[in-house]
Structure formats: C-alpha cells, structure tokens
Design an enzyme around this catalytic site. Structure first.
Site, PDB file in Angstrom:
ATOM      1  N   SER A 147       0.833  -1.187   0.000  1.00 45.46           N
ATOM      2  CA  SER A 147       0.000   0.000   0.000  1.00 45.46           C
ATOM      3  C   SER A 147       0.871   1.242   0.000  1.00 45.46           C
ATOM      4  CB  SER A 147      -0.928  -0.008   1.219  1.00 45.46           C
ATOM      5  OG  SER A 147      -0.149   0.230   2.374  1.00 45.46           O
ATOM      6  N   LYS A 148       0.209   2.385  -0.033  1.00 42.14           N
ATOM      7  CA  LYS A 148       0.888   3.683  -0.172  1.00 42.14           C
ATOM      8  C   LYS A 148       2.066   3.870   0.766  1.00 42.14           C
ATOM      9  CE  LYS A 148      -1.296   7.389  -2.514  1.00 42.14           C
ATOM     10  NZ  LYS A 148      -2.746   7.203  -2.688  1.00 42.14           N
ATOM     11  N   ARG A 149       1.916   3.386   1.987  1.00 40.71           N
ATOM     12  CA  ARG A 149       3.006   3.687   2.929  1.00 40.71           C
ATOM     13  C   ARG A 149       4.275   2.900   2.626  1.00 40.71           C
ATOM     14  NH1 ARG A 149       2.205  -0.451   6.894  1.00 40.71           N
ATOM     15  NH2 ARG A 149       0.328  -1.442   6.102  1.00 40.71           N
TER      16      ARG A 149
END
Ligand code: GLU
Ligand code: ZN
Length: 469
Positions: free
Chosen positions: A238-240
């Site tokens: 995911s984005k992180r």
C-alpha cells in the site's frame, strides 16, 4: 495444441497498481512466449470509478510499459446484450431461476443461519417455484447442493471447495444488471480465453466461476492464482510502502524495462538470474516457475535494477525518455551527437533518469554556478597558476583527443610540480560547479573549447576577484 489466449481485465480505479501491472505482465509474457494472443478488457461496470480519465490512465501505463494487446480493449459496459443473452440461456436450461424474496426475507434467512452457527446463505425458497420474470426479481444460479468443486490451479495445486458452502448466488440484480462473477465468465467464454492468471485475492470467486462454465457447457480455462505483492512488513502493498502506481515510476525516472524486469522477478524465477531484457523474458517465461509465496516489494532493489538497465541501454535509446527530465531543469536538447556523448558519460553513474538529468545540466548551462563548499575548497590562490597554464595550452590545442588532453595535463603537472588531483579538482569545479562528475578528460572532450575556455576564464576571474577582497 490450441493457441494460448490470455487476458488482462483491470477495473479502473484511477491508477494502475504495480501489483496489477505484474499480473498484466505475466499474462502478456505468457501469450508472447507461447505465440498466443493477449486480450485487454476494461471492467468498467462500476460507473462511479470508471471515468474516462481512470481508463486513460490504464492505457497510458500499459503503453509506457510496452505491453501491447492483440484484441480489445473491450468494455463491459458495451456488452450488456451479450450478458442478457447468456442469462437467458441459463434460465432456459434450468441453471438459473427468478427469485422474488424481499430483502427482509433474505435478512431473516441470514440471521437464522447465523443463529444455528452456519454461514449466511440463501435457503432456496424460490429454487423450484419456476417463477416468471417480474419487477424486483433477481436471477439466482442453481448451484449444486452437494459434492465438491476443485480448482486445478497451476500455481497452487488443487484447491477443493465444498459445494454446500456456496449458495444460489445472484447472477442478475433486480435492476437488470448482471453480477461480477457472471459477466467475467461470459466475457472469458466469448473471448475464448483459455489461460487465466490473476491475483490470489480472486481465488474465492473461482469455484463459482467454474460452476458457471459447467452450466454454460463451456470448456474450463487453465487457472493460476498469483500470490499478492507485499510490503516490507509483509502487509499488503500500500501507499506507505512507496509509490503504488505504474506511472509514478515513470515520473521518478525509471525505465519500463527495469520495472517489468523487477515485477516479473518478484513472483517468478529463472535460477537466480536477476537481470532480464524484455526479449529474454519472452524467451524463458513459463508458468511452472511462478512462485507460491508472496513477493516482497523492495524499492532499493528496484532502484539498483534500474541503474543496471540504464547502463545496458544504448545512449541513443535513452535520449527520448531523458528529454522530459531535462526540461524540468530548463534544458532543451536536440537529438544530436552531443546528447548521446553526454549520456554515455552519465549512464554508468545514474540510478534514475531524473538523477541523470540533474547530472547533465552542467553540459548545457551557459553560466556555471559554483557550489559554495567546492569553490571554497578548490578555488584557492594556488590554483591560479595551473588554471592559467592549462587555459593557455587548451586554447592552443587543435583537437581534444584523450591523448592530447593527457599531454597537456602532464605539461602543466611538470611545470607546476603539482599532482593531477590538485589540478583536476579546480578544473572540475570550473567546468561543472561541483566536485563530482564523470572523468575530467571525458568532460573536457565533450564540452569542447567553446565551453571549456570561457568556463576556465571565468573561474580564474572568480579567484582573482576574491584575492583582492
Ligand atoms: N477486474 C478484476 C481486477 O481488477 C480482474 C479479475 C480477474 O482477473 O478475473 O481485480
Ligand atoms: Zn427467493
């Protein structure tokens, strides 16, 4: 053997996720490896997310990756007539039926099932009623009540599902729209897809889809469910964990060859080889070496692989991808010999095109600004004599061949008694503004007298002015 037909059916969501891109690449590679066909289908039935812009992003990303398709793009929203035709077949053959149970009734069934410790499911109230189509009626699949459905997965092996775990699921809603599993199966049948590689987040759908194939008397495709791509902490990517979208990697200065290579290696192996060209991948890609465990996305590894691909690409082929990055530094280039030589010096030392563009700026700037620390350290009074001598000799030189340049530097070393480093560093700062650059002879040869002499003269003036202060 039948020609292999694979597909990529993205649901537009605003970007192409690198995990989905990997599935696309697997299907594309397999089709190319087998001399088969690769079909692109846009699963755009979710009207909220499926804007033209989010569809264009997918085309854009695939084009950048150099993933071409032989058929399509098909759009599910343009295929409702076909879905209706197949829905009618299901009803006519007795494999589906109308159900008029109200949402309240369904809710009661659900709660009763849960109360007796079972999975919430439709209880079959309308299954044998032979109801006609009415407003608010849904269409349900008449699923087998006993036995098992086996997914023969080329990656995971056989996965057995108990049929009594599945219920008579809805294949067409009361508003007339067919449901996901049904349209996927109709699409894959009518597009003659015989090999389906997809993320294993879809594995729960597969038994339902297999039952629909059987009901429609269609041959089953080969299924392979690819393990997910995870972040470094083993949670779903995911984005992180970093940039998720394919085009973000383009914008950061990655080569499509590097991203393709990296994503393929993330779920497939060929011994312990890490670096692959596209042609090589097409030649050796197979299904049996797709891994069974999740791939961990490692941005550092991708970066290192990008550096290798930059090195392996001929400078001529780097001009076009580099151009937009140079523009960001206000450098406009012509496709000439000069830029190719510039690239040749920078390719061995650049991890991304962005880095390369930044390092290329001094080749194009009229006016060099000196990094403060560099000027302080190397523009000392002691540098004046060698710089002046060198300027004089370089101005008199007919050609900047490696040999001539070595000669000139040697003379200056002899006359001043200085080591090469003591001369080269002030020259480097004069020519580039910085203390790190490609080899000093290399850059002098490329910059040529028309740039070298004025830059050296400017450095000399700079040192002299500071002397007076
Ligand atoms: N549209 C689905 C997705 O993007 C594809 C599912 C499939 O490959 O069957 O996840
Ligand atoms: Zn019913």
């Amino acid at each position: 053997m039948e020609q292999i037909v694979t597909r990529f059916p993205p649901s537009p969501s605003g970007y192409l996720h690198v995990g989905n891109a990997r599935t696309a690449i697997f299907n594309w590679l397999y089709a190319r490896h087998m001399n088969g066909r690769f079909v692109l289908r846009i699963e755009d039935t979710d009207a909220r997310r499926s804007t033209q812009a989010s569809v264009d992003v997918i085309f854009d990303a695939l084009q950048w990756l150099n993933i071409d398709w032989d058929e399509g793009p098909y759009f599910q929203t343009q295929r409702f007539d076909i879905y209706n035709e197949y829905l009618q077949k299901m009803i006519d053959s007795g494999h589906a039926y109308y159900c008029t149970c109200s949402p309240e009734q369904i809710d009661v069934m659900r709660r009763q099932a849960m109360a007796s410790g079972e999975k919430p499911r439709y209880d079959g109230t309308c299954r044998e009623k032979g109801l006609k189509k009415t407003e608010n009626a849904v269409v349900r699949f008449k699923a087998p009540l006993t036995g098992t459905t086996v997914v023969e997965d080329v990656i995971k092996g056989n996965i057995v599902f108990q049929n009594d775990e599945l219920d008579d699921f809805v294949i067409c809603r009361s508003d007339g729209t067919p449901t996901y599993n049904f349209v996927v199966v109709v699409d894959d049948i009518t597009m003659n897809i015989n090999t389906i590689l997809r993320g294993d987040d879809h594995v729960m759908n597969t038994p339902k889809q297999i039952l629909l194939y059987r009901a429609l008397q269609a041959p089953l495709p080969t299924f392979g469910h690819v393990p997910m791509v995870l972040g470094s902490d083993r949670s779903r990517l995911s984005k992180r964990h970093g940039a998720m979208s394919v085009t973000a990697y383009r914008d950061m200065g990655f080569l499509p060859e590097a991203l393709v290579n990296y994503l393929v290696r993330l779920g497939w192996s060929h011994g312990d080889q890490e670096f692959f060209t596209r042609d090589e991948l097409i030649r050796v890609f197979d299904l049996k070496n797709i891994g069974r465990s999740a791939g961990i996305f490692d941005p550092e590894k991708l970066l290192a692989l990008n550096a290798e691909h930059i090195k392996a690409t001929s400078p001529v082929n780097l001009v076009a991808p580099l151009t937009p990055f140079l523009k960001e530094f206000n450098v406009e280039i012509k496709e000439d010999d000069y830029i190719r030589k510039v690239i040749e010096t920078l390719a061995p030392r650049s991890k991304t095109l962005q880095e390369m563009a930044q390092a290329a700026v001094f080749y194009y700037l009229e006016d060099i600004t000196y990094e403060e620390k560099a000027a302080r350290k190397f523009f000392k009074p002691a540098a004046l004599t060698p710089l002046k001598l060198l300027t004089e000799k370089l101005a008199a030189l007919a050609s900047y061949s490696q040999e001539n340049l070595e000669d000139v530097f040697k003379h200056v070393m002899d006359q001043t008694g200085l080591k090469l480093g003591k001369i080269a560093q002030p020259v480097r700062v004069a020519l580039t503004g910085r203390t790190a650059s490609p080899g000093i002879f290399e850059i002098i040869a490329i910059l040529g007298p028309e740039r070298v002499i004025p830059r050296l003269e400017k450095a000399i003036r700079f040192i002299e002015v500071n002397l007076d202060k």
